[in-house]
Design an enzyme around this catalytic site. Structure first.
Site, PDB file in Angstrom:
ATOM      1  N   ASP A  34       0.801  -1.225  -0.132  1.00  0.00           N
ATOM      2  CA  ASP A  34      -0.154   0.098   0.047  1.00  0.00           C
ATOM      3  C   ASP A  34       0.950   1.305  -0.073  1.00  0.00           C
ATOM      4  OD1 ASP A  34      -3.142   0.471   1.246  1.00  0.00           O
ATOM      5  OD2 ASP A  34      -1.852   2.008   1.051  1.00  0.00           O
ATOM      6  N   LEU A  36      -0.113   4.130   1.087  1.00  0.00           N
ATOM      7  CA  LEU A  36      -0.519   5.093   2.280  1.00  0.00           C
ATOM      8  C   LEU A  36      -0.831   6.418   1.705  1.00  0.00           C
ATOM      9  CD1 LEU A  36       1.887   3.838   5.307  1.00  0.00           C
ATOM     10  CD2 LEU A  36      -0.396   3.070   4.500  1.00  0.00           C
ATOM     11  N   ASP A  60       4.096   2.290  -4.032  1.00  0.00           N
ATOM     12  CA  ASP A  60       3.336   2.817  -4.936  1.00  0.00           C
ATOM     13  C   ASP A  60       3.277   1.832  -6.267  1.00  0.00           C
ATOM     14  OD1 ASP A  60       2.175   4.399  -6.945  1.00  0.00           O
ATOM     15  OD2 ASP A  60       2.627   6.034  -5.994  1.00  0.00           O
ATOM     16  N   LEU A  82      -6.519  -4.561  -4.585  1.00  0.00           N
ATOM     17  CA  LEU A  82      -7.954  -3.500  -4.258  1.00  0.00           C
ATOM     18  C   LEU A  82      -7.415  -2.260  -4.204  1.00  0.00           C
ATOM     19  CD1 LEU A  82      -8.100  -6.045  -1.453  1.00  0.00           C
ATOM     20  CD2 LEU A  82     -10.073  -4.861  -1.647  1.00  0.00           C
ATOM     21  N   ALA A  84      -6.586   1.320  -4.992  1.00  0.00           N
ATOM     22  CA  ALA A  84      -7.246   2.121  -5.921  1.00  0.00           C
ATOM     23  C   ALA A  84      -7.620   3.516  -5.647  1.00  0.00           C
ATOM     24  CB  ALA A  84      -8.539   1.525  -6.399  1.00  0.00           C
ATOM     25  N   THR A 129     -15.837  -2.730  -9.023  1.00  0.00           N
ATOM     26  CA  THR A 129     -17.048  -2.266  -8.591  1.00  0.00           C
ATOM     27  C   THR A 129     -18.262  -2.199  -9.638  1.00  0.00           C
ATOM     28  OG1 THR A 129     -17.995   0.011  -8.490  1.00  0.00           O
ATOM     29  CG2 THR A 129     -16.220  -0.168  -9.709  1.00  0.00           C
ATOM     30  N   ASP A 130     -19.549  -2.427  -9.136  1.00  0.00           N
ATOM     31  CA  ASP A 130     -20.804  -2.265 -10.061  1.00  0.00           C
ATOM     32  C   ASP A 130     -20.854  -0.998 -10.926  1.00  0.00           C
ATOM     33  OD1 ASP A 130     -21.527  -0.620  -7.976  1.00  0.00           O
ATOM     34  OD2 ASP A 130     -23.296  -1.548  -7.570  1.00  0.00           O
ATOM     35  N   GLU A 131     -20.285  -0.069 -10.322  1.00  0.00           N
ATOM     36  CA  GLU A 131     -20.239   1.328 -11.109  1.00  0.00           C
ATOM     37  C   GLU A 131     -19.802   1.119 -12.683  1.00  0.00           C
ATOM     38  OE1 GLU A 131     -19.083   4.643  -8.963  1.00  0.00           O
ATOM     39  OE2 GLU A 131     -19.614   3.609  -6.987  1.00  0.00           O
ATOM     40  N   TYR A 154     -14.026   7.739 -12.252  1.00  0.00           N
ATOM     41  CA  TYR A 154     -13.819   6.570 -11.506  1.00  0.00           C
ATOM     42  C   TYR A 154     -14.132   5.414 -12.007  1.00  0.00           C
ATOM     43  CZ  TYR A 154     -14.564   2.985  -7.950  1.00  0.00           C
ATOM     44  OH  TYR A 154     -14.676   1.899  -7.185  1.00  0.00           O
ATOM     45  N   SER A 157     -12.324   4.356 -14.992  1.00  0.00           N
ATOM     46  CA  SER A 157     -10.754   3.775 -14.892  1.00  0.00           C
ATOM     47  C   SER A 157     -10.839   2.253 -14.275  1.00  0.00           C
ATOM     48  CB  SER A 157     -10.102   4.739 -13.720  1.00  0.00           C
ATOM     49  OG  SER A 157     -10.700   4.464 -12.483  1.00  0.00           O
ATOM     50  N   LYS A 158     -12.291   2.030 -13.572  1.00  0.00           N
ATOM     51  CA  LYS A 158     -12.091   0.507 -12.893  1.00  0.00           C
ATOM     52  C   LYS A 158     -12.790  -0.101 -14.229  1.00  0.00           C
ATOM     53  CE  LYS A 158     -11.966  -0.624  -9.205  1.00  0.00           C
ATOM     54  NZ  LYS A 158     -10.540  -1.032  -8.441  1.00  0.00           N
TER      55      LYS A 158
HETATM   56  P1  NAD Z   1     -10.113   3.040  -0.013  1.00  0.00           P
HETATM   57  O1  NAD Z   1      -9.905   4.337  -0.832  1.00  0.00           O
HETATM   58  O2  NAD Z   1     -10.320   3.318   1.299  1.00  0.00           O
HETATM   59  O3  NAD Z   1      -8.661   2.609  -0.012  1.00  0.00           O
HETATM   60  C1  NAD Z   1      -7.490   2.481  -1.129  1.00  0.00           C
HETATM   61  C2  NAD Z   1      -6.183   1.939  -0.800  1.00  0.00           C
HETATM   62  O4  NAD Z   1      -5.437   1.812  -1.816  1.00  0.00           O
HETATM   63  C3  NAD Z   1      -5.710   2.884   0.267  1.00  0.00           C
HETATM   64  O5  NAD Z   1      -5.077   1.944   1.401  1.00  0.00           O
HETATM   65  C4  NAD Z   1      -4.627   3.531  -0.725  1.00  0.00           C
HETATM   66  O6  NAD Z   1      -3.636   3.801   0.346  1.00  0.00           O
HETATM   67  C5  NAD Z   1      -3.987   2.646  -1.357  1.00  0.00           C
HETATM   68  N1  NAD Z   1      -3.550   3.241  -2.665  1.00  0.00           N
HETATM   69  C6  NAD Z   1      -4.058   4.316  -3.533  1.00  0.00           C
HETATM   70  N2  NAD Z   1      -3.157   4.569  -4.623  1.00  0.00           N
HETATM   71  C7  NAD Z   1      -2.375   3.450  -4.341  1.00  0.00           C
HETATM   72  C8  NAD Z   1      -1.258   3.404  -5.016  1.00  0.00           C
HETATM   73  N3  NAD Z   1      -0.852   4.169  -6.197  1.00  0.00           N
HETATM   74  N4  NAD Z   1      -0.330   2.406  -4.953  1.00  0.00           N
HETATM   75  C9  NAD Z   1      -0.663   1.629  -3.809  1.00  0.00           C
HETATM   76  N5  NAD Z   1      -1.588   1.726  -2.961  1.00  0.00           N
HETATM   77  C10 NAD Z   1      -2.690   2.755  -3.206  1.00  0.00           C
HETATM   78  O7  NAD Z   1     -10.827   2.158  -1.140  1.00  0.00           O
HETATM   79  P2  NAD Z   1     -11.759   1.104  -0.834  1.00  0.00           P
HETATM   80  O8  NAD Z   1     -13.315   1.796  -0.498  1.00  0.00           O
HETATM   81  O9  NAD Z   1     -11.424   0.032   0.305  1.00  0.00           O
HETATM   82  O10 NAD Z   1     -11.833   0.412  -1.971  1.00  0.00           O
HETATM   83  C11 NAD Z   1     -11.037  -0.761  -2.182  1.00  0.00           C
HETATM   84  C12 NAD Z   1     -11.144  -1.402  -3.693  1.00  0.00           C
HETATM   85  O11 NAD Z   1     -12.455  -2.027  -3.772  1.00  0.00           O
HETATM   86  C13 NAD Z   1     -11.128  -0.617  -4.714  1.00  0.00           C
HETATM   87  O12 NAD Z   1     -10.372  -1.107  -5.813  1.00  0.00           O
HETATM   88  C14 NAD Z   1     -12.455   0.054  -5.188  1.00  0.00           C
HETATM   89  O13 NAD Z   1     -12.559   0.284  -6.624  1.00  0.00           O
HETATM   90  C15 NAD Z   1     -13.129  -1.138  -4.843  1.00  0.00           C
HETATM   91  N6  NAD Z   1     -14.878  -1.030  -4.466  1.00  0.00           N
HETATM   92  C16 NAD Z   1     -14.872  -0.475  -3.445  1.00  0.00           C
HETATM   93  C17 NAD Z   1     -16.276  -0.489  -3.178  1.00  0.00           C
HETATM   94  C18 NAD Z   1     -16.718   0.759  -2.002  1.00  0.00           C
HETATM   95  O14 NAD Z   1     -17.914   0.589  -1.739  1.00  0.00           O
HETATM   96  N7  NAD Z   1     -15.719   1.442  -1.097  1.00  0.00           N
HETATM   97  C19 NAD Z   1     -17.401  -1.157  -3.720  1.00  0.00           C
HETATM   98  C20 NAD Z   1     -16.906  -2.032  -4.705  1.00  0.00           C
HETATM   99  C21 NAD Z   1     -15.439  -1.994  -5.238  1.00  0.00           C
HETATM  100  P1  TYD Z   2     -20.391   7.677  -2.235  1.00  0.00           P
HETATM  101  O1  TYD Z   2     -20.396   7.186  -0.835  1.00  0.00           O
HETATM  102  O2  TYD Z   2     -19.689   8.767  -2.434  1.00  0.00           O
HETATM  103  O3  TYD Z   2     -20.487   6.324  -2.918  1.00  0.00           O
HETATM  104  P2  TYD Z   2     -20.643   6.263  -4.626  1.00  0.00           P
HETATM  105  O4  TYD Z   2     -20.734   7.492  -5.201  1.00  0.00           O
HETATM  106  O5  TYD Z   2     -19.449   5.343  -5.095  1.00  0.00           O
HETATM  107  O6  TYD Z   2     -21.929   5.378  -4.919  1.00  0.00           O
HETATM  108  O7  TYD Z   2     -22.015   8.011  -2.358  1.00  0.00           O
HETATM  109  C1  TYD Z   2     -23.055   7.318  -2.004  1.00  0.00           C
HETATM  110  C2  TYD Z   2     -24.285   8.148  -2.815  1.00  0.00           C
HETATM  111  O8  TYD Z   2     -24.446   9.321  -1.625  1.00  0.00           O
HETATM  112  C3  TYD Z   2     -24.274   8.549  -4.104  1.00  0.00           C
HETATM  113  O9  TYD Z   2     -25.375   8.704  -4.787  1.00  0.00           O
HETATM  114  C4  TYD Z   2     -23.757  10.374  -3.893  1.00  0.00           C
HETATM  115  C5  TYD Z   2     -24.548  10.662  -2.553  1.00  0.00           C
HETATM  116  N1  TYD Z   2     -23.811  11.336  -1.436  1.00  0.00           N
HETATM  117  C6  TYD Z   2     -24.322  12.694  -0.888  1.00  0.00           C
HETATM  118  O10 TYD Z   2     -25.469  12.953  -1.304  1.00  0.00           O
HETATM  119  N2  TYD Z   2     -23.552  13.591  -0.375  1.00  0.00           N
HETATM  120  C7  TYD Z   2     -22.366  13.190  -0.015  1.00  0.00           C
HETATM  121  O11 TYD Z   2     -21.849  14.126   0.749  1.00  0.00           O
HETATM  122  C8  TYD Z   2     -21.572  12.032  -0.675  1.00  0.00           C
HETATM  123  C9  TYD Z   2     -20.299  11.935  -0.267  1.00  0.00           C
HETATM  124  C10 TYD Z   2     -22.306  11.113  -1.248  1.00  0.00           C
END
Ligand code: NAD
Ligand code: TYD
Length: 348
Positions: A34, A36, A60, A82, A84, A129-131, A154, A157-158
Site C-alpha cells: 500500500d 498509504l 506505489d 484492491l 485504487a 465495482t458495480d459502477e 472513477y 478507470s475501473k
Molecule cells: P480506499 O480508498 O478506502 O482504499 C484504497 C487503498 O489503496 C488505500 O489504502 C490507499 O493507500 C491505497 N492506494 C491508493 N493508490 C495507491 C497506489 N498508487 N499504490 C498503492 N496503494 C495505493 O478504497 P476502498 O473503498 O477500500 O476500495 C478498495 C477497492 O474496492 C477499490 O479497488 C475499489 O474500486 C473497490 N470497491 C469499493 C467499493 C466501496 O464501496 N468502497 C465497492 C466496490 C468496489
Molecule cells: P459515495 O459514498 O460517494 O459512493 P458512490 O458515489 O461510489 O456510490 O456516495 C453514495 C451516494 O451518496 C451517492 O449517490 C452520492 C451521495 N452523496 C451525497 O448525497 N452527499 C455526499 O456528501 C456524498 C459523499 C455522497
C-alpha cells in the site's frame, strides 16, 4: 507457505480483507502492499500487525521498478488487488490520478505477476465495482452480462482496468478473476464517503450535504460480507470469470440519511428530529448515476455465498464503531481533510 500480495490493504475494504486472510489462513503469508495515500491508514490493522504471517510493504503500484523488485525478490503465489483511487467526487476534479493508479497500476502489477509470479498455479484477483455497468432506471439489476457503460472518471478507470485484466487472461492465459461489488458500509471507511461523512457531520452539528434531491439509490453491503465473498472467490472461483457481489439492500440516499439521523439522535441522547434538521440539499454531483442494484445469484448458486448481516444490525454496529473510535475519526478528519471538505462543499 504461499506468499499472497494484497494491495490497498491499509484502506477501508482492504483492511477487512487482510485481517480475514491473516487470521483465518495461516497457510498464507500476507504481504500488504500500500502506498498509504490519504485513504490508507495502518491504524486500521493495529490488531494484526505483529502476526507472524503478515508483512507490510509501502509501495506505489505505479512504480514499475519497485513492483518488479518485490515480485522478483519473493515468489508471489497470488495477488488480491484492491489498491485504487476510489472516490467518485475526487475523480471528477482529478481524473489523472485515477488513470495512473487504477489503470496503469493494475497493468504494472499484472506484468510483474506474469513475469515473476506463479502465473501457472496462482491467481490474480481484481476487486472492482458495480459502477462499471453505468446506471439503472427504476427496474432491473446488474448481472455479469450487463454491458459496461461507465459514467464517471472513477468508473471509467475501473472499467478500463477490468478490460485489461480480462485481456491478460485471453492473451497471456493469466489466471484471473474479477468481482464487481455494490457500495460497502462498515468500520474504517474514510469519511469522504456518504455514511462516515454524515456520521462525522451529525456529531459536529454540521450541515448534511445531500446531493440533488437525495433520490439516487445505492445497494449497501456489509463490508465483512464483501471480504468473505472475496475470500470465497479467491479460493474457489473459476479463472477467467466475473462475479457480482451485492447486498440486495437498496436505499434512496435521503431515506438512508434520515434513518441515520434517527439512530444518531437516540445514541447521542438528542431530542428526536434534531439531527434531521441538519439535512441540506446541495448541487448534484456531475453525471450522478441514478441507481445501482446487483443480481448476485451467480455467486450465490456457484459458490454458496450470501450476505450474513441484516442491514439494521450492520448499520447499528457501524454507527457504534465510529462513535467509539473518536480518536480514529478525529485523526483522519484533521489536516488535509478540512481542505478537501472546503474545496468540495463550500460552494455547493
Ligand atoms: P480506499 O480508498 O478506502 O482504499 C484504497 C487503498 O489503496 C488505500 O489504502 C490507499 O493507500 C491505497 N492506494 C491508493 N493508490 C495507491 C497506489 N498508487 N499504490 C498503492 N496503494 C495505493 O478504497 P476502498 O473503498 O477500500 O476500495 C478498495 C477497492 O474496492 C477499490 O479497488 C475499489 O474500486 C473497490 N470497491 C469499493 C467499493 C466501496 O464501496 N468502497 C465497492 C466496490 C468496489
Ligand atoms: P459515495 O459514498 O460517494 O459512493 P458512490 O458515489 O461510489 O456510490 O456516495 C453514495 C451516494 O451518496 C451517492 O449517490 C452520492 C451521495 N452523496 C451525497 O448525497 N452527499 C455526499 O456528501 C456524498 C459523499 C455522497
Amino acid at each position: 507457505m504461499k506468499n499472497i500480495v494484497i494491495t490497498g490493504g491499509a484502506g477501508f475494504i482492504g483492511s477487512h480483507v487482510v485481517r480475514r486472510f491473516v487470521t483465518l489462513h495461516p497457510e498464507f503469508h500476507i504481504i500488504n502492499v500500500d502506498a498509504l495515500t490519504y485513504a490508507g491508514n495502518l491504524e486500521n490493522l493495529k490488531d494484526i500487525e505483529t502476526a507472524s504471517n503478515y508483512e507490510f510493504v509501502k509501495l506505489d503500484i505505479t512504480d514499475a521498478e519497485a513492483v518488479n523488485k518485490l515480485f522478483s525478490d519473493k515468489k508471489i503465489h497470488g495477488v488480491i488487488h484492491l489498491a485504487a483511487e476510489s472516490h467518485v467526487d475526487r475523480s471528477i476534479t482529478n481524473p489523472i490520478d485515477f488513470v495512473m493508479t487504477n489503470v496503469v497500476g493494475t497493468v504494472i502489477l499484472m506484468n510483474a505477476f506474469k513475469t515473476y509470479g506463479d502465473a501457472e498455479n496462482g491467481r490474480f484477483y481484481h476487486v472492482s465495482t458495480d459502477e462499471v455497468y453505468g446506471t439503472l432506471g427504476d427496474d432491473g439489476k446488474f448481472t455479469e452480462s450487463t454491458p459496461y457503460d461507465p459514467n464517471s472518471p472513477y468508473s471509467a478507470s475501473k472499467a478500463s482496468s477490468d478490460h485489461f485484466v480480462r485481456a491478460y487472461h485471453e492473451t497471456y492465459k493469466l489466471p484471473i478473476v474479477i468481482s464487481n461489488c455494490s457500495n460497502n458500509y462498515g468500520s474504517h471507511q474514510f469519511p469522504e464517503k456518504l455514511i462516515p461523512l454524515m456520521i462525522h457531520n451529525i456529531k459536529h452539528n454540521k450541515p448534511l450535504p445531500v446531493y440533488g434531491k437525495g433520490e439516487n439509490i445505492r445497494d449497501w453491503l456489509w463490508v465483512e460480507d464483501h471480504a468473505r465473498a472475496i475470500e470465497m472467490i479467491y479460493l474457489n472461483g473459476k479463472n477467467g470469470e466475473t462475479y457480482n457481489i451485492g447486498g440486495n439492500n437498496e436505499w434512496r440516499n435521503i431515506d438512508l440519511v434520515k434513518k441515520l439521523c434517527e439512530i444518531m439522535d437516540r445514541k447521542l441522547g438528542r431530542e428526536a428530529g434534531t439531527s434531521a434538521q441538519l439535512i441540506t440539499y446541495v448541487t448534484d454531483r456531475k453525471g450522478h448515476d441514478f441507481r445501482y442494484a446487483i443480481d448476485a445469484s451467480k455467486l450465490e448458486n456457484e459458490l454458496g455465498w450470501s450476505p450474513t448481516v441484516a442491514f439494521d444490525q450492520g448499520f447499528d454496529k457501524t454507527i457504534d464503531w465510529y462513535l467509539e473510535n473518536e480518536v480514529w475519526l478525529e485523526r483522519v478528519t484533521s489536516g488535509a481533510y478540512s481542505d478537501y471538505y472546503q474545496s468540495m462543499y463550500s460552494n455547493r
